[in-house]
Design a protein around this motif. Sequence first.
Motif, PDB file in Angstrom:
ATOM      1  N   LEU A   1       0.962  -0.897  -0.061  1.00 36.12           N
ATOM      2  CA  LEU A   1       0.002   0.059   0.075  1.00 36.12           C
ATOM      3  C   LEU A   1       1.008   1.366  -0.037  1.00 36.12           C
ATOM      4  O   LEU A   1       1.575   1.338   1.011  1.00 36.12           O
ATOM      5  N   GLN A   2       0.938   1.951  -1.043  1.00 37.92           N
ATOM      6  CA  GLN A   2       1.683   3.060  -1.388  1.00 37.92           C
ATOM      7  C   GLN A   2       0.890   4.410  -0.815  1.00 37.92           C
ATOM      8  O   GLN A   2      -0.185   4.445  -1.344  1.00 37.92           O
ATOM      9  N   MET A   3       1.350   5.121   0.143  1.00 35.76           N
ATOM     10  CA  MET A   3       0.397   6.047   0.484  1.00 35.76           C
ATOM     11  C   MET A   3       1.222   7.461   0.348  1.00 35.76           C
ATOM     12  O   MET A   3       2.336   7.588   0.988  1.00 35.76           O
ATOM     13  N   ASN A   4       0.713   8.185  -0.257  1.00 34.59           N
ATOM     14  CA  ASN A   4       1.270   9.548  -0.434  1.00 34.59           C
ATOM     15  C   ASN A   4       0.451  10.805   0.029  1.00 34.59           C
ATOM     16  O   ASN A   4      -0.863  10.711   0.291  1.00 34.59           O
ATOM     17  N   SER A   5       0.935  11.952   0.112  1.00 32.68           N
ATOM     18  CA  SER A   5       0.210  13.216   0.485  1.00 32.68           C
ATOM     19  C   SER A   5      -0.517  12.697   1.831  1.00 32.68           C
ATOM     20  O   SER A   5      -1.834  13.126   2.044  1.00 32.68           O
ATOM     21  N   LEU A   6       0.268  12.139   2.832  1.00 29.17           N
ATOM     22  CA  LEU A   6      -0.240  11.832   4.109  1.00 29.17           C
ATOM     23  C   LEU A   6      -1.006  12.990   4.747  1.00 29.17           C
ATOM     24  O   LEU A   6      -0.348  13.986   4.887  1.00 29.17           O
ATOM     25  N   LYS A   7      -1.872  12.663   5.669  1.00 29.60           N
ATOM     26  CA  LYS A   7      -2.733  13.690   6.508  1.00 29.60           C
ATOM     27  C   LYS A   7      -2.602  13.316   7.784  1.00 29.60           C
ATOM     28  O   LYS A   7      -2.564  11.868   8.118  1.00 29.60           O
ATOM     29  N   PRO A   8      -2.778  14.150   8.678  1.00 32.97           N
ATOM     30  CA  PRO A   8      -2.773  13.656  10.181  1.00 32.97           C
ATOM     31  C   PRO A   8      -3.892  12.616  10.512  1.00 32.97           C
ATOM     32  O   PRO A   8      -3.807  11.833  11.218  1.00 32.97           O
ATOM     33  N   GLU A   9      -5.025  12.808   9.651  1.00 34.04           N
ATOM     34  CA  GLU A   9      -6.275  11.910   9.844  1.00 34.04           C
ATOM     35  C   GLU A   9      -6.187  10.703   9.203  1.00 34.04           C
ATOM     36  O   GLU A   9      -7.038   9.952   9.498  1.00 34.04           O
ATOM     37  N   ASP A  10      -4.768  10.391   8.750  1.00 38.16           N
ATOM     38  CA  ASP A  10      -4.593   8.949   8.264  1.00 38.16           C
ATOM     39  C   ASP A  10      -3.903   8.229   9.399  1.00 38.16           C
ATOM     40  O   ASP A  10      -3.531   6.954   9.109  1.00 38.16           O
ATOM     41  N   THR A  11      -3.541   9.071  10.415  1.00 34.67           N
ATOM     42  CA  THR A  11      -2.949   8.258  11.647  1.00 34.67           C
ATOM     43  C   THR A  11      -3.990   7.104  11.946  1.00 34.67           C
ATOM     44  O   THR A  11      -4.998   7.226  12.439  1.00 34.67           O
ATOM     45  N   ALA A  12      -3.407   5.974  12.061  1.00 44.06           N
ATOM     46  CA  ALA A  12      -3.920   4.686  12.457  1.00 44.06           C
ATOM     47  C   ALA A  12      -3.246   3.598  12.261  1.00 44.06           C
ATOM     48  O   ALA A  12      -2.145   3.520  12.037  1.00 44.06           O
ATOM     49  N   VAL A  13      -3.787   2.425  13.085  1.00 44.72           N
ATOM     50  CA  VAL A  13      -2.992   0.933  12.881  1.00 44.72           C
ATOM     51  C   VAL A  13      -3.858   0.533  11.426  1.00 44.72           C
ATOM     52  O   VAL A  13      -4.961   0.384  11.208  1.00 44.72           O
ATOM     53  N   TYR A  14      -2.750   0.169  10.502  1.00 38.37           N
ATOM     54  CA  TYR A  14      -3.094  -0.446   9.484  1.00 38.37           C
ATOM     55  C   TYR A  14      -2.820  -1.947   9.466  1.00 38.37           C
ATOM     56  O   TYR A  14      -1.892  -2.444   9.864  1.00 38.37           O
ATOM     57  N   TYR A  15      -3.905  -2.587   9.094  1.00 39.65           N
ATOM     58  CA  TYR A  15      -3.983  -3.943   8.877  1.00 39.65           C
ATOM     59  C   TYR A  15      -4.208  -4.670   7.665  1.00 39.65           C
ATOM     60  O   TYR A  15      -4.946  -4.061   6.743  1.00 39.65           O
ATOM     61  N   CYS A  16      -3.489  -5.920   7.266  1.00 41.22           N
ATOM     62  CA  CYS A  16      -3.709  -6.540   6.231  1.00 41.22           C
ATOM     63  C   CYS A  16      -4.646  -7.716   6.412  1.00 41.22           C
ATOM     64  O   CYS A  16      -4.668  -8.134   7.386  1.00 41.22           O
ATOM     65  N   HIS A  17      -5.543  -7.886   5.637  1.00 42.90           N
ATOM     66  CA  HIS A  17      -6.665  -8.907   5.645  1.00 42.90           C
ATOM     67  C   HIS A  17      -6.628  -9.795   4.416  1.00 42.90           C
ATOM     68  O   HIS A  17      -6.884  -9.160   3.331  1.00 42.90           O
ATOM     69  N   GLY A  18      -6.514 -10.956   4.501  1.00 45.32           N
ATOM     70  CA  GLY A  18      -6.615 -12.004   3.094  1.00 45.32           C
ATOM     71  C   GLY A  18      -8.160 -12.831   3.258  1.00 45.32           C
ATOM     72  O   GLY A  18      -8.370 -12.984   4.347  1.00 45.32           O
ATOM     73  N   VAL A  19      -8.703 -12.977   2.258  1.00 44.83           N
ATOM     74  CA  VAL A  19     -10.110 -13.710   2.061  1.00 44.83           C
ATOM     75  C   VAL A  19      -9.934 -14.774   1.183  1.00 44.83           C
ATOM     76  O   VAL A  19      -9.476 -14.683   0.189  1.00 44.83           O
ATOM     77  N   VAL A  20     -10.094 -15.994   1.634  1.00 42.06           N
ATOM     78  CA  VAL A  20     -10.077 -17.121   1.090  1.00 42.06           C
ATOM     79  C   VAL A  20     -11.512 -17.889   1.367  1.00 42.06           C
ATOM     80  O   VAL A  20     -11.642 -18.458   2.226  1.00 42.06           O
ATOM     81  N   GLY A  21     -12.220 -17.964   0.269  1.00 40.06           N
ATOM     82  CA  GLY A  21     -13.509 -18.475   0.434  1.00 40.06           C
ATOM     83  C   GLY A  21     -14.236 -17.621   1.470  1.00 40.06           C
ATOM     84  O   GLY A  21     -14.530 -16.447   1.385  1.00 40.06           O
ATOM     85  N   GLU A  22     -14.712 -18.299   2.611  1.00 42.19           N
ATOM     86  CA  GLU A  22     -15.364 -17.478   3.395  1.00 42.19           C
ATOM     87  C   GLU A  22     -14.478 -17.233   4.662  1.00 42.19           C
ATOM     88  O   GLU A  22     -15.020 -16.994   5.682  1.00 42.19           O
ATOM     89  N   ASP A  23     -13.393 -17.563   4.695  1.00 46.33           N
ATOM     90  CA  ASP A  23     -12.511 -17.221   5.613  1.00 46.33           C
ATOM     91  C   ASP A  23     -11.468 -16.046   5.757  1.00 46.33           C
ATOM     92  O   ASP A  23     -11.193 -15.846   4.537  1.00 46.33           O
ATOM     93  N   GLY A  24     -11.601 -15.531   6.511  1.00 43.49           N
ATOM     94  CA  GLY A  24     -10.469 -14.136   6.581  1.00 43.49           C
ATOM     95  C   GLY A  24      -9.372 -14.303   7.533  1.00 43.49           C
ATOM     96  O   GLY A  24      -9.506 -14.714   8.467  1.00 43.49           O
ATOM     97  N   TYR A  25      -8.335 -13.876   7.139  1.00 39.78           N
ATOM     98  CA  TYR A  25      -6.907 -13.827   8.066  1.00 39.78           C
ATOM     99  C   TYR A  25      -6.699 -12.316   8.120  1.00 39.78           C
ATOM    100  O   TYR A  25      -6.552 -11.493   7.270  1.00 39.78           O
ATOM    101  N   TRP A  26      -6.264 -12.067   9.376  1.00 42.71           N
ATOM    102  CA  TRP A  26      -5.745 -10.717   9.736  1.00 42.71           C
ATOM    103  C   TRP A  26      -4.021 -10.728  10.057  1.00 42.71           C
ATOM    104  O   TRP A  26      -3.584 -11.739  10.680  1.00 42.71           O
ATOM    105  N   GLY A  27      -3.583  -9.769   9.553  1.00 44.85           N
ATOM    106  CA  GLY A  27      -1.997  -9.503  10.235  1.00 44.85           C
ATOM    107  C   GLY A  27      -2.208  -8.783  11.485  1.00 44.85           C
ATOM    108  O   GLY A  27      -3.353  -8.524  12.295  1.00 44.85           O
ATOM    109  N   GLN A  28      -1.073  -8.644  12.339  1.00 45.90           N
ATOM    110  CA  GLN A  28      -1.104  -7.925  13.340  1.00 45.90           C
ATOM    111  C   GLN A  28      -1.177  -6.577  13.459  1.00 45.90           C
ATOM    112  O   GLN A  28      -1.266  -5.829  14.278  1.00 45.90           O
ATOM    113  N   GLY A  29      -1.094  -5.681  12.350  1.00 44.76           N
ATOM    114  CA  GLY A  29      -1.105  -4.385  12.155  1.00 44.76           C
ATOM    115  C   GLY A  29       0.040  -3.615  12.156  1.00 44.76           C
ATOM    116  O   GLY A  29       1.211  -4.305  12.834  1.00 44.76           O
ATOM    117  N   THR A  30       0.153  -2.556  11.692  1.00 42.14           N
ATOM    118  CA  THR A  30       1.395  -1.631  11.625  1.00 42.14           C
ATOM    119  C   THR A  30       0.767  -0.254  12.010  1.00 42.14           C
ATOM    120  O   THR A  30      -0.081   0.304  11.315  1.00 42.14           O
TER     121      THR A  30
END
Length: 116
Positions: A81-110
């Motif tokens: 995820l390339q993020m440009n022109s970042l704003k203070p309101e973009d401050t957050a924990v960003y999570y990756c999520h993968g969907v396989v069929g009906e299952d979802g998997y989360w990363g730990q966040g950054t």
Amino acid sequence: QVQLVESGGGLVQPGGSLRLSCAASRSILRIDTMQWYRQTPGKQRELVADIRSAGSTVYYANFAKGRFTISRDNAKNTVFLQMNSLKPEDTAVYYCHGVVGEDGYWGQGTQVTVSS
């Protein structure tokens, strides 16, 4: 099972850029959809962008359009995820999520912090 590991977060000044990475434990071509979400304290997790393995269709939330770009490197089983022109309101924990069929998997966040 799919393990997802995010990296690339940090502190950046307003107007700056960051590139987040999400490394998967299996071929991302076998993951139907790879997504980036974000969450701030007291708020629900919100979808930022996603990319599908079939046809490479991408989606962006309105706040991400024109500033963020989702992409993938199939050989490295990694989504970015390339993020440009970042704003203070973009401050957050960003999570990756993968969907396989009906299952979802989360990363730990950054953590991404946009501040001067």
